[in-house]
Design a protein around this motif. Structure first.
Motif, PDB file in Angstrom:
ATOM      1  N   ALA A  34       0.816  -1.213   0.000  1.00 40.00           N
ATOM      2  CA  ALA A  34       0.000   0.000   0.000  1.00 40.00           C
ATOM      3  C   ALA A  34       0.846   1.258   0.000  1.00 40.00           C
ATOM      4  N   THR A  35       1.996   1.214   0.662  1.00 42.38           N
ATOM      5  CA  THR A  35       2.803   2.422   0.844  1.00 42.38           C
ATOM      6  C   THR A  35       4.074   2.459   0.008  1.00 42.38           C
ATOM      7  N   GLY A  36       4.607   1.288  -0.367  1.00 49.21           N
ATOM      8  CA  GLY A  36       5.874   1.251  -1.087  1.00 49.21           C
ATOM      9  C   GLY A  36       7.066   1.598  -0.212  1.00 49.21           C
ATOM     10  N   ILE A  37       6.925   1.523   1.106  1.00 47.21           N
ATOM     11  CA  ILE A  37       8.046   1.865   1.984  1.00 47.21           C
ATOM     12  C   ILE A  37       9.090   0.756   1.979  1.00 47.21           C
ATOM     13  N   ARG A  38      10.308   1.095   2.384  1.00 49.64           N
ATOM     14  CA  ARG A  38      11.405   0.133   2.448  1.00 49.64           C
ATOM     15  C   ARG A  38      11.198  -0.801   3.636  1.00 49.64           C
ATOM     16  N   VAL A  39      11.793  -1.995   3.575  1.00 44.76           N
ATOM     17  CA  VAL A  39      11.627  -2.950   4.664  1.00 44.76           C
ATOM     18  C   VAL A  39      12.262  -2.418   5.945  1.00 44.76           C
ATOM     19  N   SER A  40      13.371  -1.700   5.840  1.00 47.67           N
ATOM     20  CA  SER A  40      13.983  -1.122   7.044  1.00 47.67           C
ATOM     21  C   SER A  40      13.068  -0.082   7.667  1.00 47.67           C
ATOM     22  N   GLU A  41      12.369   0.673   6.823  1.00 50.10           N
ATOM     23  CA  GLU A  41      11.416   1.666   7.326  1.00 50.10           C
ATOM     24  C   GLU A  41      10.240   0.988   8.001  1.00 50.10           C
TER      25      GLU A  41
ATOM     26  N   ALA B 149       4.391 -15.666 -10.522  1.00 44.25           N
ATOM     27  CA  ALA B 149       5.058 -14.467 -10.009  1.00 44.25           C
ATOM     28  C   ALA B 149       6.559 -14.686  -9.915  1.00 44.25           C
ATOM     29  N   LEU B 150       7.321 -13.613 -10.210  1.00 46.78           N
ATOM     30  CA  LEU B 150       8.760 -13.667 -10.043  1.00 46.78           C
ATOM     31  C   LEU B 150       9.108 -13.738  -8.563  1.00 46.78           C
ATOM     32  N   ASP B 151      10.240 -14.348  -8.267  1.00 45.26           N
ATOM     33  CA  ASP B 151      10.712 -14.389  -6.889  1.00 45.26           C
ATOM     34  C   ASP B 151      11.096 -12.981  -6.468  1.00 45.26           C
ATOM     35  N   MET B 152      10.517 -12.474  -5.386  1.00 48.23           N
ATOM     36  CA  MET B 152      10.846 -11.133  -4.923  1.00 48.23           C
ATOM     37  C   MET B 152      10.577 -10.991  -3.436  1.00 48.23           C
ATOM     38  N   GLY B 153      11.233 -10.006  -2.851  1.00 49.37           N
ATOM     39  CA  GLY B 153      11.056  -9.691  -1.440  1.00 49.37           C
ATOM     40  C   GLY B 153      10.367  -8.349  -1.283  1.00 49.37           C
ATOM     41  N   PRO B 154      10.542  -7.691  -0.139  1.00 50.91           N
ATOM     42  CA  PRO B 154       9.890  -6.398   0.102  1.00 50.91           C
ATOM     43  C   PRO B 154      10.221  -5.338  -0.935  1.00 50.91           C
ATOM     44  N   HIS B 155      11.459  -5.339  -1.448  1.00 51.52           N
ATOM     45  CA  HIS B 155      11.802  -4.322  -2.439  1.00 51.52           C
ATOM     46  C   HIS B 155      11.033  -4.546  -3.731  1.00 51.52           C
ATOM     47  N   GLY B 156      10.697  -5.806  -4.030  1.00 47.86           N
ATOM     48  CA  GLY B 156       9.870  -6.083  -5.193  1.00 47.86           C
ATOM     49  C   GLY B 156       8.469  -5.517  -5.035  1.00 47.86           C
ATOM     50  N   LEU B 157       7.935  -5.570  -3.800  1.00 45.55           N
ATOM     51  CA  LEU B 157       6.623  -4.962  -3.552  1.00 45.55           C
ATOM     52  C   LEU B 157       6.704  -3.445  -3.693  1.00 45.55           C
ATOM     53  N   ARG B 158       7.836  -2.867  -3.281  1.00 45.69           N
ATOM     54  CA  ARG B 158       8.048  -1.431  -3.446  1.00 45.69           C
ATOM     55  C   ARG B 158       8.068  -1.067  -4.933  1.00 45.69           C
ATOM     56  N   HIS B 159       8.792  -1.846  -5.734  1.00 47.97           N
ATOM     57  CA  HIS B 159       8.802  -1.632  -7.180  1.00 47.97           C
ATOM     58  C   HIS B 159       7.394  -1.763  -7.755  1.00 47.97           C
ATOM     59  N   SER B 160       6.682  -2.771  -7.300  1.00 51.24           N
ATOM     60  CA  SER B 160       5.336  -3.017  -7.821  1.00 51.24           C
ATOM     61  C   SER B 160       4.401  -1.868  -7.480  1.00 51.24           C
ATOM     62  N   ALA B 161       4.467  -1.385  -6.240  1.00 50.28           N
ATOM     63  CA  ALA B 161       3.613  -0.278  -5.830  1.00 50.28           C
ATOM     64  C   ALA B 161       3.871   0.958  -6.682  1.00 50.28           C
ATOM     65  N   ALA B 162       5.154   1.283  -6.916  1.00 55.08           N
ATOM     66  CA  ALA B 162       5.505   2.457  -7.720  1.00 55.08           C
ATOM     67  C   ALA B 162       5.009   2.310  -9.157  1.00 55.08           C
TER      68      ALA B 162
END
Length: 339
Positions: A186-193, A279-292
Motif C-alpha cells: 500500500a505504501t511502497g516503503i522500504r523494509v527497514s522503514e 510471479a517472479l521471486d521477490m522480497g519487500p523491495h519487489g513490492l516497493r517496485h510493484s507499488a511504484a
C-alpha cells in the motif's frame, strides 16, 4: 521482459545480471588490520552513523568497502602501511578497483565501491588523515540501470487475497504477515522503514503512516482501507499475544516479542510471493517496485511517487517510467495486428 511463467530463482531475482563472487569475511579482514587502520574504520562508522544519520545497513556496506580497501593497502610487499595511510593516492585506489574487477565484480558493484571509496577519502582528507583527496579523480564503470521485476496487478491482488485467507484462523503470526504485506504494498516503503515503525506512527483517522527514511528524513505516506483493516486486526487481536517486556512500541513484532527483524520480514514476503502462480521471486523491495509501477500506471504523477517513495532525486523515480513503457510495449507486441 521476463516470461510470465518464469520460475522463482536467482536469475529472476537479479534481473539477469551476472552474480558477483562471494565477498571475503570482512570481520576477519577487519580483525587482521593494523590497530591504526581499525581505529580509522571505527571513527568512520561513527561519522556515518552519528553525523550523517545513515542507516545501520548503509553504514555496514560503506565500512565493509573501506575494510576491503585498507586490507588491500596494508598487505603485500609494496603496501601503503609501510609509508603510512596518509600517502594513499589515485594509483592505489585504481589498483584496488582493478583487483575487484579481476575477482569478478560486476559494473554495478564496482560503481558502488568506487563511490564508497570517494566518500571515505573525502572524509579522511577533511579530518586530516590524508593530505589530499585522491578519490575525486577515481572513476568506475557506470552501473547498469536494470528494470526491476514487478508483480502484475492481478498477481498483487492474488497475493493480498492469499494473505487474507491465511489469516482466517486468526493466528497471530498470520495476522501480522497479512498486515505487513498489505502495508508494504500500500505504501511502497522500504523494509527497514517498515521494521522501524512504532505503533504511534500509524494514524488511522487520516490513514497515513509517518516514516523515517534514509538520512533521518521523515515523510508521511497514505494507505488504503484494506491495509487499515489488516493493521487494526493485527494491533487489536494479535500483537497483544506476541508482545512482551522487550516489545517497546514496535509496530511489528517477531515471534519472541522483539521488534521484527528485516530478515524475517523479507522471508515472509518471499514465501508469500512464491505461492502466487507465475510471479517472479521477490522480497519487500519487489513490492516497493510493484507499488511504484502500479501508481504510475494508474495515472499518478512522477513527483508524487518520488515523495511517497522517499527518493532523494527524481532520476531514481524515473526508472519506473521505463518499467511501465516496457510493459506497454509488451502488450502492444502481443495485441496489435501490425506490431
Amino acid at each position: 521482459m521476463p516470461s510470465a511463467t518464469a520460475r522463482p530463482g536467482a536469475t529472476a531475482r537479479s534481473g539477469g545480471r551476472r552474480k558477483d563472487p562471494p565477498r571475503p569475511d570482512l570481520r576477519a579482514l577487519r580483525d587482521a588490520l593494523p590497530e591504526k587502520e581499525r581505529a580509522v574504520v571505527t571513527d568512520y562508522e561513527r561519522h556515518l552513523s552519528l553525523e550523517r544519520g545513515l542507516s545501520p545497513h548503509t553504514v555496514r556496506a560503506y565500512a565493509g568497502d573501506v575494510v576491503s580497501l585498507l586490507a588491500f593497502l596494508t598487505t603485500g610487499e609494496d603496501s601503503a602501511a609501510a609509508r603510512g595511510l596518509g600517502n594513499l593516492d589515485i594509483t592505489q585506489l585504481r589498483a584496488w578497483l582493478a583487483g575487484q574487477r579481476t575477482d569478478g565484480a560486476g559494473r554495478t558493484t564496482l560503481a558502488r565501491r568506487a563511490a564508497a571509496a570517494r566518500t571515505f577519502t573525502a572524509w579522511a582528507h577533511r579530518v586530516g588523515l590524508l593530505k589530499a583527496d585522491p578519490g575525486g579523480r577515481l572513476a568506475a564503470p557506470r552501473a547498469h540501470r536494470t528494470l526491476p521485476g514487478v508483480l502484475r496487478a492481478d498477481q498483487a491482488d492474488a497475493l493480498m487475497t492469499a494473505s487474507a485467507n491465511g489469516a482466517v484462523e486468526r493466528d497471530p503470526v498470520a495476522l501480522r504477515d497479512r498486515a505487513l504485506i498489505e502495508l508494504l504494498y500500500a505504501t511502497g516503503i522500504r523494509v527497514s522503514e517498515l521494521c522501524g515503525l512504532d505503533v504511534g506512527a500509524v494514524d488511522f483517522a487520516r490513514r497515513v503512516v509517518s516514516v523515517v527514511g534514509k538520512g533521518g528524513k521523515e515523510r508521511v505516506v497514505p494507505f488504503g482501507i484494506p491495509a487499515a483493516t489488516a493493521l487494526s486486526e493485527w494491533l487489536e487481536e494479535a500483537r497483544p499475544e506476541l508482545a512482551g517486556e522487550r516489545s517497546g512500541q514496535a509496530l511489528f513484532l517477531g515471534v519472541r516479542g522483539k521488534r521484527l527483524d528485516p530478515r524475517a520480514a523479507r522471508r515472509v514476503v518471499h514465501e508469500a510471493v512464491a505461492a502466487v502462480p507465475g510471479a517472479l521471486d521477490m522480497g519487500p523491495h519487489g513490492l516497493r517496485h510493484s507499488a511504484a509501477t502500479h501508481l504510475l500506471e494508474g495515472g499518478a504523477d512522477l513527483r508524487s511517487v518520488q515523495e511517497l517513495l522517499g527518493h532523494a532525486t527524481l532520476a531514481t523515480t524515473q526508472l519506473y517510467t521505463h518499467v511501465t513503457v516496457d510493459r506497454l510495449k509488451a502488450i502492444h507486441d502481443r495485441a496489435h495486428p501490425r506490431a
